[in-house]
Design an enzyme around this catalytic site. Sequence first.
Site, PDB file in Angstrom:
ATOM      1  N   ARG A  14      49.785  -6.789  69.826  1.00  0.00           N
ATOM      2  CA  ARG A  14      49.862  -7.271  71.210  1.00  0.00           C
ATOM      3  C   ARG A  14      51.282  -7.589  71.690  1.00  0.00           C
ATOM      4  O   ARG A  14      51.502  -7.844  72.865  1.00  0.00           O
ATOM      5  CB  ARG A  14      48.963  -8.507  71.378  1.00  0.00           C
ATOM      6  CG  ARG A  14      47.489  -8.145  71.513  1.00  0.00           C
ATOM      7  CD  ARG A  14      46.617  -9.372  71.509  1.00  0.00           C
ATOM      8  NE  ARG A  14      46.478  -9.936  70.177  1.00  0.00           N
ATOM      9  CZ  ARG A  14      45.951 -11.129  69.919  1.00  0.00           C
ATOM     10  NH1 ARG A  14      45.530 -11.887  70.907  1.00  0.00           N
ATOM     11  NH2 ARG A  14      45.863 -11.569  68.673  1.00  0.00           N
ATOM     12  N   TYR A  98      52.259 -19.522  58.374  1.00  0.00           N
ATOM     13  CA  TYR A  98      52.129 -18.231  59.054  1.00  0.00           C
ATOM     14  C   TYR A  98      53.448 -17.858  59.712  1.00  0.00           C
ATOM     15  O   TYR A  98      54.069 -18.692  60.394  1.00  0.00           O
ATOM     16  CB  TYR A  98      51.012 -18.317  60.110  1.00  0.00           C
ATOM     17  CG  TYR A  98      49.696 -18.672  59.452  1.00  0.00           C
ATOM     18  CD1 TYR A  98      48.800 -17.685  59.067  1.00  0.00           C
ATOM     19  CD2 TYR A  98      49.393 -19.995  59.149  1.00  0.00           C
ATOM     20  CE1 TYR A  98      47.630 -18.003  58.397  1.00  0.00           C
ATOM     21  CE2 TYR A  98      48.225 -20.331  58.481  1.00  0.00           C
ATOM     22  CZ  TYR A  98      47.349 -19.333  58.099  1.00  0.00           C
ATOM     23  OH  TYR A  98      46.196 -19.645  57.429  1.00  0.00           O
ATOM     24  N   GLY A  99      53.836 -16.629  59.541  1.00  0.00           N
ATOM     25  CA  GLY A  99      55.103 -16.161  60.112  1.00  0.00           C
ATOM     26  C   GLY A  99      55.107 -16.154  61.620  1.00  0.00           C
ATOM     27  O   GLY A  99      56.164 -16.139  62.248  1.00  0.00           O
ATOM     28  N   ASP A 100      53.915 -16.188  62.230  1.00  0.00           N
ATOM     29  CA  ASP A 100      53.858 -16.174  63.696  1.00  0.00           C
ATOM     30  C   ASP A 100      53.460 -17.532  64.263  1.00  0.00           C
ATOM     31  O   ASP A 100      53.028 -17.635  65.405  1.00  0.00           O
ATOM     32  CB  ASP A 100      52.906 -15.065  64.183  1.00  0.00           C
ATOM     33  CG  ASP A 100      51.497 -15.220  63.642  1.00  0.00           C
ATOM     34  OD1 ASP A 100      51.283 -16.094  62.782  1.00  0.00           O
ATOM     35  OD2 ASP A 100      50.610 -14.466  64.085  1.00  0.00           O
ATOM     36  N   ASN A 165      40.975 -24.779  63.703  1.00  0.00           N
ATOM     37  CA  ASN A 165      41.753 -24.578  62.486  1.00  0.00           C
ATOM     38  C   ASN A 165      43.118 -24.009  62.855  1.00  0.00           C
ATOM     39  O   ASN A 165      43.209 -22.961  63.487  1.00  0.00           O
ATOM     40  CB  ASN A 165      41.000 -23.584  61.590  1.00  0.00           C
ATOM     41  CG  ASN A 165      41.800 -23.161  60.374  1.00  0.00           C
ATOM     42  OD1 ASN A 165      42.570 -23.953  59.833  1.00  0.00           O
ATOM     43  ND2 ASN A 165      41.608 -21.929  59.943  1.00  0.00           N
ATOM     44  N   ALA A 419     107.632 -12.254  93.414  1.00  0.00           N
ATOM     45  CA  ALA A 419     106.284 -11.790  93.739  1.00  0.00           C
ATOM     46  C   ALA A 419     106.251 -10.280  93.944  1.00  0.00           C
ATOM     47  O   ALA A 419     107.225  -9.682  94.396  1.00  0.00           O
ATOM     48  CB  ALA A 419     105.785 -12.499  94.996  1.00  0.00           C
TER      49      ALA A 419
HETATM   50  C1  UD1 Z   1      43.207 -17.329  61.682  1.00  0.00           C
HETATM   51  C2  UD1 Z   1      42.112 -18.214  61.087  1.00  0.00           C
HETATM   52  C3  UD1 Z   1      41.512 -19.072  62.204  1.00  0.00           C
HETATM   53  C4  UD1 Z   1      42.579 -19.900  62.866  1.00  0.00           C
HETATM   54  C5  UD1 Z   1      43.710 -18.999  63.355  1.00  0.00           C
HETATM   55  C6  UD1 Z   1      44.868 -19.851  63.821  1.00  0.00           C
HETATM   56  C7  UD1 Z   1      41.129 -16.997  59.231  1.00  0.00           C
HETATM   57  C8  UD1 Z   1      39.997 -16.149  58.802  1.00  0.00           C
HETATM   58  N1  UD1 Z   1      41.099 -17.400  60.501  1.00  0.00           N
HETATM   59  O1  UD1 Z   1      42.557 -16.442  62.571  1.00  0.00           O
HETATM   60  O2  UD1 Z   1      40.528 -19.945  61.641  1.00  0.00           O
HETATM   61  O3  UD1 Z   1      42.034 -20.625  63.936  1.00  0.00           O
HETATM   62  O4  UD1 Z   1      44.197 -18.131  62.311  1.00  0.00           O
HETATM   63  O5  UD1 Z   1      45.837 -19.063  64.445  1.00  0.00           O
HETATM   64  O6  UD1 Z   1      41.993 -17.285  58.448  1.00  0.00           O
HETATM   65  N2  UD1 Z   1      47.541 -11.787  57.902  1.00  0.00           N
HETATM   66  C9  UD1 Z   1      48.021 -11.124  56.798  1.00  0.00           C
HETATM   67  N3  UD1 Z   1      47.191 -10.253  56.151  1.00  0.00           N
HETATM   68  C10 UD1 Z   1      45.929 -10.027  56.552  1.00  0.00           C
HETATM   69  C11 UD1 Z   1      45.447 -10.713  57.683  1.00  0.00           C
HETATM   70  C12 UD1 Z   1      46.275 -11.590  58.336  1.00  0.00           C
HETATM   71  O7  UD1 Z   1      49.156 -11.300  56.409  1.00  0.00           O
HETATM   72  O8  UD1 Z   1      45.241  -9.236  55.888  1.00  0.00           O
HETATM   73  C13 UD1 Z   1      48.432 -12.710  58.594  1.00  0.00           C
HETATM   74  C14 UD1 Z   1      48.749 -12.249  60.004  1.00  0.00           C
HETATM   75  O9  UD1 Z   1      49.961 -11.510  60.027  1.00  0.00           O
HETATM   76  C15 UD1 Z   1      48.904 -13.568  60.766  1.00  0.00           C
HETATM   77  C16 UD1 Z   1      48.004 -14.538  59.986  1.00  0.00           C
HETATM   78  O10 UD1 Z   1      47.784 -13.961  58.738  1.00  0.00           O
HETATM   79  O11 UD1 Z   1      50.205 -14.048  60.706  1.00  0.00           O
HETATM   80  C17 UD1 Z   1      46.718 -14.866  60.699  1.00  0.00           C
HETATM   81  O12 UD1 Z   1      45.962 -13.678  60.804  1.00  0.00           O
HETATM   82  P1  UD1 Z   1      45.101 -13.365  62.080  1.00  0.00           P
HETATM   83  O13 UD1 Z   1      44.417 -12.077  61.886  1.00  0.00           O
HETATM   84  O14 UD1 Z   1      45.935 -13.528  63.291  1.00  0.00           O
HETATM   85  O15 UD1 Z   1      44.019 -14.534  62.008  1.00  0.00           O
HETATM   86  P2  UD1 Z   1      43.204 -15.120  63.209  1.00  0.00           P
HETATM   87  O16 UD1 Z   1      42.094 -14.194  63.521  1.00  0.00           O
HETATM   88  O17 UD1 Z   1      44.097 -15.506  64.307  1.00  0.00           O
HETATM   89 CA    CA Z   2      46.287 -15.086  64.982  1.00  0.00          CA
END
Ligand code: UD1
Ligand code: CA
Length: 451
Positions: A14, A98-100, A165, A419
């Site tokens: 996104r 989380y990196g983001d 969460n 000048a």
């Molecule tokens: C996750 C949580 C959710 C929480 C939310 C907060 C889970 C199942 N859900 O959901 O409860 O409210 O974050 O923002 O954990 N990533 C990896 N490898 C993967 C999947 C994800 O490195 O296989 C990393 C992504 O880059 C990201 C982070 O983990 O930085 C979160 O993943 P994302 O898919 O965004 O989780 P959410 O669905 O947002």
């Molecule tokens: Ca997310």
Amino acid sequence: MINTIILAAGQGTRMNSKVSKVLHLVGNKVMLQHVIDASDSITDSIHIVIGHNSDSIQKVINNNTINWVYQKDQLGTGHAVQQALPNIKDGSICVILYGDVPLIKTSTLKILIEQAKNSDFSILTVIQKDPSGYGRIIRGPSQLIQSIIEHKDASESELKIDEINTGIMAIRGSLLKKYLNQIKPNNSQGELYLTDIVEKAVEDNVNITSLICDDSSEVMGINDKNNLAEAERAFQLRQVKGFMSNGLTIKDPSRFDCRGNFTFGNDCIIDTNVILEGDNEIGNNVTISSNCTLKNAKISDNTIILSNSIVEDSIIGTHSTIGPFARIRPGTNVGNHAKIGNFVEVKKSSIGNNSKVSHLSYIGDSSVGNDVNIGAGVITCNYDGVNKHQTVIEDGVFIGSNSQLVAPIKIGKYATIGAGSTITMDVPSEKLTLSRNKQTTISRWKRPKKK
Ligand code: UD1
Ligand code: CA
């Protein structure tokens, strides 16, 4: 012992960008670096799970104390953490970040870790006005956490829960390993959810503690450019509050951006729309007026930078005035009690004490002494189309308006240039030198009349 795992393997679709999501900038620092910096002082080791754009991430972060863990396919947050488990010590507290989610504070992590030292498992939650998209915190009768239900798997009544969460947690290494071994991808997304370890811990009678974060900006996740701009503003406001607490006067905190390091003395004033980049240092009683940009500038006591000026990689002395509309380019050193006025550009030059370049000038590759006065519109012709050449202007020189000094050239002490001169040869000290056509008047000339 504290181990930290940072998840950063996702694609970040996104963001609509070729740049990895975690490499986008907040306060001119990549998001992932913010997370590393927040955890660095409280952890013994950092393990970062990468997948998409892994090469570019490792290149930008370029830190050999980090253990990089590769997740080939992104099969969920639980799967991501599993990849890092071989590095996690059983007795340690493992912090998951989380990196983001770039704005998490060290102080919050400290509390979370302390809780986990007692309870073995502590989760950071937040109350969200609009909880949609997030995992919901399900609490039992005695308010203890029972499970986390992802938005996509939640029932009508669960969707009404506004405690969500954040994803950030601290858990005993041995338990993390145990429960991650037990989870299954039994959910709408077919992923291994990290959040499913909560139910496993509850079944195992672990008393899960929680910390409700009172500043939602700390736990905001960045998914698109809207979120990125929000995070930038939140970061700036947090930073500016710190500056104001330390005595800096900021006319409007919402119109000030500091993207780097900033140190300041007493009684400094920053007016609106000032941007600071890189490492900036200002002394006591310095004023930066509106719309100025400073990049790697050092500005000494009692100096004022007037509106719409740019100072880059340069040093300004005490009691000096720069601007308005001045451009101080890299490698410039302005002395004390000096004045650089409007529409003056200075590059790679030194300007001595009490010297003035007040209007419409270009001073490049020059060494200007003390007590020099450079008139309006004076230009150092430093470039012959191929090479750059030096101009030396010694102490006490007066250069008349609209003169051109063709470098390489030296103007001797206390010389005066008339000048409108184009000066191509070195000028002796203390004399008047000028190059100018003689003025004539044509007395019989008549102005033409319209036919
Ligand atoms: C996750 C949580 C959710 C929480 C939310 C907060 C889970 C199942 N859900 O959901 O409860 O409210 O974050 O923002 O954990 N990533 C990896 N490898 C993967 C999947 C994800 O490195 O296989 C990393 C992504 O880059 C990201 C982070 O983990 O930085 C979160 O993943 P994302 O898919 O965004 O989780 P959410 O669905 O947002
Ligand atoms: Ca997310």
